[in-house]
Design a protein around this motif. Structure first.
Motif, PDB file in Angstrom:
ATOM      1  N   GLU A 151      12.307  49.458  31.979  1.00  0.00           N
ATOM      2  CA  GLU A 151      13.759  49.302  32.012  1.00  0.00           C
ATOM      3  C   GLU A 151      14.420  50.132  30.916  1.00  0.00           C
ATOM      4  OE1 GLU A 151      16.913  45.627  32.401  1.00  0.00           O
ATOM      5  OE2 GLU A 151      15.306  45.457  30.907  1.00  0.00           O
ATOM      6  N   VAL A 152      13.809  50.153  29.738  1.00  0.00           N
ATOM      7  CA  VAL A 152      14.347  50.942  28.630  1.00  0.00           C
ATOM      8  C   VAL A 152      14.254  52.433  28.933  1.00  0.00           C
ATOM      9  CG1 VAL A 152      14.008  51.560  26.207  1.00  0.00           C
ATOM     10  CG2 VAL A 152      13.859  49.164  26.911  1.00  0.00           C
ATOM     11  N   GLU A 153      13.114  52.851  29.472  1.00  0.00           N
ATOM     12  CA  GLU A 153      12.874  54.271  29.719  1.00  0.00           C
ATOM     13  C   GLU A 153      13.607  54.803  30.953  1.00  0.00           C
ATOM     14  OE1 GLU A 153      10.140  56.617  28.015  1.00  0.00           O
ATOM     15  OE2 GLU A 153      11.424  55.424  26.704  1.00  0.00           O
ATOM     16  N   TRP A 154      14.132  53.908  31.766  1.00  0.00           N
ATOM     17  CA  TRP A 154      14.759  54.342  33.008  1.00  0.00           C
ATOM     18  C   TRP A 154      15.954  55.254  32.760  1.00  0.00           C
ATOM     19  CZ3 TRP A 154      13.346  54.761  37.780  1.00  0.00           C
ATOM     20  CH2 TRP A 154      14.269  54.895  38.807  1.00  0.00           C
ATOM     21  N   PHE A 155      16.679  55.006  31.707  1.00  0.00           N
ATOM     22  CA  PHE A 155      17.859  55.826  31.407  1.00  0.00           C
ATOM     23  C   PHE A 155      17.453  56.922  30.435  1.00  0.00           C
ATOM     24  CE2 PHE A 155      21.994  56.510  29.108  1.00  0.00           C
ATOM     25  CZ  PHE A 155      22.674  57.057  30.172  1.00  0.00           C
ATOM     26  N   GLY A 156      17.023  58.041  30.970  1.00  0.00           N
ATOM     27  CA  GLY A 156      16.591  59.120  30.104  1.00  0.00           C
ATOM     28  C   GLY A 156      15.809  60.166  30.862  1.00  0.00           C
ATOM     29  N   PRO A 157      15.340  61.170  30.149  1.00  0.00           N
ATOM     30  CA  PRO A 157      14.676  62.297  30.813  1.00  0.00           C
ATOM     31  C   PRO A 157      13.324  61.945  31.432  1.00  0.00           C
ATOM     32  CG  PRO A 157      14.546  62.514  28.420  1.00  0.00           C
ATOM     33  CD  PRO A 157      15.465  61.365  28.692  1.00  0.00           C
ATOM     34  N   ARG A 169      31.783  48.804  27.357  1.00  0.00           N
ATOM     35  CA  ARG A 169      32.121  49.474  26.090  1.00  0.00           C
ATOM     36  C   ARG A 169      32.177  48.470  24.943  1.00  0.00           C
ATOM     37  NH1 ARG A 169      35.444  52.335  29.496  1.00  0.00           N
ATOM     38  NH2 ARG A 169      37.206  50.935  29.068  1.00  0.00           N
ATOM     39  N   THR A 170      32.676  47.279  25.219  1.00  0.00           N
ATOM     40  CA  THR A 170      32.812  46.263  24.178  1.00  0.00           C
ATOM     41  C   THR A 170      31.452  45.854  23.621  1.00  0.00           C
ATOM     42  OG1 THR A 170      34.842  45.420  25.197  1.00  0.00           O
ATOM     43  CG2 THR A 170      33.691  43.946  23.676  1.00  0.00           C
ATOM     44  N   ILE A 171      30.453  45.725  24.490  1.00  0.00           N
ATOM     45  CA  ILE A 171      29.120  45.299  24.022  1.00  0.00           C
ATOM     46  C   ILE A 171      28.219  46.484  23.704  1.00  0.00           C
ATOM     47  CG2 ILE A 171      29.266  43.130  25.305  1.00  0.00           C
ATOM     48  CD1 ILE A 171      27.434  44.328  27.426  1.00  0.00           C
ATOM     49  N   GLY A 172      28.724  47.711  23.882  1.00  0.00           N
ATOM     50  CA  GLY A 172      27.927  48.895  23.570  1.00  0.00           C
ATOM     51  C   GLY A 172      26.852  49.213  24.581  1.00  0.00           C
ATOM     52  N   GLU A 173      27.047  48.831  25.830  1.00  0.00           N
ATOM     53  CA  GLU A 173      26.057  49.064  26.886  1.00  0.00           C
ATOM     54  C   GLU A 173      26.216  50.472  27.455  1.00  0.00           C
ATOM     55  OE1 GLU A 173      23.187  46.620  29.346  1.00  0.00           O
ATOM     56  OE2 GLU A 173      23.909  46.743  27.298  1.00  0.00           O
ATOM     57  N   LEU A 174      25.128  51.209  27.533  1.00  0.00           N
ATOM     58  CA  LEU A 174      25.152  52.523  28.164  1.00  0.00           C
ATOM     59  C   LEU A 174      23.806  52.755  28.836  1.00  0.00           C
ATOM     60  CD1 LEU A 174      26.542  55.175  28.810  1.00  0.00           C
ATOM     61  CD2 LEU A 174      25.677  56.090  26.640  1.00  0.00           C
ATOM     62  N   ASN A 175      23.805  52.739  30.143  1.00  0.00           N
ATOM     63  CA  ASN A 175      22.585  52.965  30.900  1.00  0.00           C
ATOM     64  C   ASN A 175      22.966  53.406  32.312  1.00  0.00           C
ATOM     65  OD1 ASN A 175      23.365  50.599  32.254  1.00  0.00           O
ATOM     66  ND2 ASN A 175      22.015  49.307  31.006  1.00  0.00           N
ATOM     67  N   SER A 176      22.003  53.407  33.206  1.00  0.00           N
ATOM     68  CA  SER A 176      22.261  53.868  34.571  1.00  0.00           C
ATOM     69  C   SER A 176      23.295  53.006  35.276  1.00  0.00           C
ATOM     70  CB  SER A 176      20.960  53.876  35.376  1.00  0.00           C
ATOM     71  OG  SER A 176      20.008  54.730  34.787  1.00  0.00           O
ATOM     72  N   ASN A 177      23.313  51.710  34.962  1.00  0.00           N
ATOM     73  CA  ASN A 177      24.300  50.838  35.592  1.00  0.00           C
ATOM     74  C   ASN A 177      25.718  51.224  35.197  1.00  0.00           C
ATOM     75  OD1 ASN A 177      22.715  48.688  37.077  1.00  0.00           O
ATOM     76  ND2 ASN A 177      21.763  48.564  35.067  1.00  0.00           N
ATOM     77  N   VAL A 178      25.922  51.596  33.936  1.00  0.00           N
ATOM     78  CA  VAL A 178      27.246  52.005  33.482  1.00  0.00           C
ATOM     79  C   VAL A 178      27.665  53.285  34.203  1.00  0.00           C
ATOM     80  CG1 VAL A 178      28.624  52.685  31.484  1.00  0.00           C
ATOM     81  CG2 VAL A 178      26.872  50.896  31.250  1.00  0.00           C
ATOM     82  N   VAL A 179      26.737  54.223  34.347  1.00  0.00           N
ATOM     83  CA  VAL A 179      27.040  55.451  35.085  1.00  0.00           C
ATOM     84  C   VAL A 179      27.405  55.119  36.532  1.00  0.00           C
ATOM     85  CG1 VAL A 179      26.086  57.623  35.942  1.00  0.00           C
ATOM     86  CG2 VAL A 179      25.580  56.872  33.615  1.00  0.00           C
ATOM     87  N   MET A 180      26.658  54.199  37.135  1.00  0.00           N
ATOM     88  CA  MET A 180      26.963  53.819  38.504  1.00  0.00           C
ATOM     89  C   MET A 180      28.356  53.201  38.612  1.00  0.00           C
ATOM     90  SD  MET A 180      24.478  54.696  40.563  1.00  0.00           S
ATOM     91  CE  MET A 180      24.529  53.658  42.013  1.00  0.00           C
ATOM     92  N   ALA A 181      28.766  52.419  37.611  1.00  0.00           N
ATOM     93  CA  ALA A 181      30.110  51.838  37.635  1.00  0.00           C
ATOM     94  C   ALA A 181      31.169  52.937  37.629  1.00  0.00           C
ATOM     95  CB  ALA A 181      30.297  50.902  36.446  1.00  0.00           C
TER      96      ALA A 181
END
Length: 746
Positions: free
Chosen positions: A384-390, A533-545
């Motif tokens: 899950e951690v590695e999913w958002f990245g190269p 943004r408030t909780i500092g979340e940045l991953n594939s789900n945020v991009v999908m949003a």
């Protein structure tokens, strides 16, 4: 003369000048398959003087060696000879057994080795030593001494482990390939080797038996469950005297009791499956047996690190696992497999079940299953951690390799009282694999079971709720998704779980988008992005949003706002090396380009969308891209070049087949259905009714890979190497919106 062959009194002389040039037994049953292995073994016998065929018990080492020896007989004027080592229990009698097999009588007190060297001097022969594993050291010493003294001698040995003698060349024999069940009419010559062997042996018991369309799947399943091990297949075929194929398969959970009716003339250890495997077990040391038992908790392949973590302790030090595992590989108990991530290992199901019986008898099963569960919970968490990245594609492949063990870990958590929360956590953490790699139905299966077992309002339950709600949305099952996501939202508000709230609101936006309410969807996506943004979340789900917000604006008829958000999502993907969400961004951008009349850039983007989603086997992303490409095929490709309506219908047919495996076609959404509908209307207007239907049906015959290849090929069109970005520049990202009025405290 010292070199003459001498037979016992009353028997004819054997050897190059006598009537018998060798003593290989005739085959009494048909030899099935193994063409590649026979060719490889023939090559080894041409170039090496000592060749050993290794493999697990019952895999067919003896049959292969004897067939290869018979084929090579012309190259050995002094014969090809079989020495059955299996009955010899005393190492001191090994030389005498070889003399007896060669029919070399000797009444002197000389050591057998001296007699062999004297009698075989100047001869050119092939000696097959069959079943050496219990006397491997003595066989190695004998082989080394004979080969050094007799240049005309070649040795072919069979053993569950290598002799490790000088000059030894190995051929590791694996089970027969099973392959998928045949579809359509069954051609006997096209059946996989394991199935062919089973059918041939079954025919000897039940002459009317054959593989038909009706039983092909059942026969293939039986052969898979038995790992394609020839001995197991033959024993199972014998049970057809009293049972059907389906009944035999149903009883394989107790295969050692079931598979006991071997030939009375076979070696004792080959008359039942238990004695065959038990023979290998007896040849292992105490620690090797202990590791074998502990490895039985793995379902499918595993790597060294997993074995060290799960199996070490209470009798096995972590630093000893490698050496013990190496010995089990050498003894053909554990199979070694190469992968893109290094060496992996696997127990055949039959050997795994045998080890599991010993593990349960030792009272260690629950402890090992928990350690196994802990390791694969770590695999899921790291994935899950590695999913958002190269390393996203690598993460997908690694998780795929662990799929069988993840299933086993989930099954353990769901069956063991007190493990329900971990089941929720594990199933929810795997959202990236269920959704991103084409396993929506399986993911919902695990999550629905876990959610039904424990209703305590924990973080794990909240995560499981938004994940299953999201998957239901992607399947077009909004009736299930809405209450699941609302429960997640209410629980998050009650418990102060800001992260769960962000995900619940985001996925409620997806429900609104799929439910053709883009105005409400835009509001919810904006709220979710504020929470992220408030909780500092940045991953594939945020991009999908972001891209989903862009789609909502496109569906609202606001392409400028839509492209702002799509551009921001694209930049984040490129900055972080994200490819999965990027595929969906490209789909949305292709749709936007088509709306704007930029057909050729839209084609480039849509094809890249299909390619990326195919990399992850994400069926939803693939089928959305193919359906859009079908519409783009109806557009002119240039001045004076009309659209290809026939190809458009072929792609629509291919997409239809994929939609059937995803869920509700077009997610049940009018907006997502729009491109398909417009494409169909254009094709219907330009084709005859027969062409319209025939092209569609041709597309439904394409499997997934063929459909993707067709879509990427553009139906024969050829385009220039345009950049996937398209000709238009992307505006700068929009300023973050203010906190929405629908925030938590409202």
């Amino acid at each position: 003369m010292a070199g003459d062959w001498t037979a016992p009194p009353g028997e004819p002389a054997a050897g190059p000048h006598g009537p018998e040039p060798g003593r290989l037994p005739a085959e009494v049953t048909g030899f099935v398959g193994r063409r590649g292995e026979l060719a490889e073994l023939a090559g080894l016998l041409d170039s090496a003087r000592l060749v050993t065929v290794t493999g697990p018990g019952g895999v067919g080492k003896s049959r292969l060696a004897l067939r290869a020896a018979a084929r090579a007989a012309d190259a050995f004027p002094d014969g090809t000879w079989l020495v059955d080592v299996a009955p010899v229990q005393d190492p001191l009698l090994l030389g005498h057994a070889v003399l007896e097999a060669l029919r070399l009588a000797d009444g002197s007190a000389r050591p057998p080795l001296d007699v062999l060297i004297e009698r075989l001097e100047g001869r050119c022969l092939l000696l097959v030593l069959d079943g050496c594993e219990h006397l491997v050291e003595s066989c190695a010493e004998l082989a080394d001494a004979l080969l050094r003294a007799l240049p005309g001698l070649r040795l072919l040995t069979t053993s569950r482990t290598a002799l490790r003698a000088s000059g030894e060349h190995l051929l590791a024999l694996t089970p027969l390939p099973v392959g998928p069940a045949p579809s359509g009419p069954v051609r006997p010559d096209a059946l996989p080797d394991a199935v062919r062997l089973f059918v041939e042996r079954a025919g000897a018991v039940l002459p009317s038996f054959e593989v038909t369309e009706a039983n092909a799947e059942a026969v293939a399943l039986l052969c898979r469950r038995l790992d394609g091990i020839p001995l197991a297949l033959e024993l199972a075929a014998g049970r057809l005297r009293a049972l059907s194929v389906e009944q035999v398969t149903a009883r394989l959970d107790d295969r050692f009791r079931l598979l006991t009716c071997g030939s009375r003339t076979a070696l004792p250890r080959h008359r039942t499956l238990r004695t065959t495997v038990g023979w290998s077990h007896e040849l292992c040391t105490v620690q090797e047996r202990l590791l074998w038992a502990r490895l039985s908790v793995f379902a499918g392949g595993f790597d060294l690190e997993a074995a060290e973590y799960v199996c070490a302790g209470e009798g096995i030090e972590a630093e000893d696992v490698l050496d013990l595992l190496d010995e089990l590989v050498a003894q053909s108990v554990v199979l070694r497999e190469d992968s893109a991530f290094g060496v992996r290992f696997r127990l055949l199901d039959t050997l795994r079940e045998y080890g599991g019986q010993w593990l349960r008898a030792a009272g260690e099963e629950q402890r090992l299953l928990r350690r196994h569960r802990d390791w694969y919970l770590g695999v899921a968490t790291w994935g899950e951690v590695e999913w958002f990245g190269p390393r996203q594609a690598e993460t997908a492949e690694r998780t795929g390799l662990a799929h069988g063990n993840l299933r086993a870990a989930l099954e353990f958590c769901l069956a063991e009282p007190g493990e329900e929360q971990i089941a929720l956590l594990l199933a929810g953490t795997l959202w990236f694999y269920w959704i991103g790699c084409g396993h929506l139905a399986e993911g919902r299966h695990w999550l629905d079971r876990a959610l039904a077992l424990d209703r305590e309002p924990t973080e794990a339950r909240a995560k499981a709720l938004w994940v299953t709600g999201y998957m239901a949305t992607l399947q077009g099952d909004l009736g299930f998704a809405r209450p699941a996501l609302e429960e997640c939202r209410r629980q998050a508000l009650d418990t102060g779980d800001d992260r769960a709230l962000a995900y619940a609101v985001h996925r409620q936006g997806c429900v609104a988008l799929v439910g053709d309410d883009p105005d409400r969807a835009a509001e919810l996506f904006e709220e979710a992005l504020w929470h992220y943004r408030t909780i500092g979340e940045l991953n594939s789900n945020v991009v999908m949003a972001m891209l989903e917000l862009g789609l909502a604006h496109l569906f609202q008829g606001d392409p400028d706002s839509g492209e702002l958000w799509l551009g921001q999502a694209r930049e984040l993907c490129e900055e972080h090396g994200e490819q999965w969400a990027y595929g969906y961004v490209l789909y949305a951008m292709a749709f936007s380009h088509w709306l704007d009349g930029a057909v050729q850039p839209a084609r480039v983007l849509a094809r890249e969308c299909v390619r990326l989603n195919h990399l992850f086997r994400d069926l939803l992303g693939i089928v959305l891209g193919i359906d859009l490409l079908a519409l783009l095929e109806t557009e002119p490709s240039g001045p004076g070049e009309p659209g290809d309506l026939r190809e458009a219908r072929v792609l629509q047919g291919a997409a239809h087949r994929i939609w059937r495996t995803v869920g509700n076609p077009f997610l049940g959404s009018r907006n997502f259905f729009g491109p398909h509908q417009e494409c169909a209307e254009r094709a219907l207007a330009g084709l005859t009714a027969q062409e319209y239907e025939e092209c569609y049906q041709a597309g439904t015959l394409l499997d997934l890979d063929a459909a993707v290849t067709r879509a990427l090929g553009g139906g024969g069109r050829r385009q220039g190497p345009e950049a996937a970005r398209g000709p238009r520049s992307v505006p700068p990202p929009p300023a973050p919106p203010p906190a929405p009025s629908t925030a938590r405290n409202s």
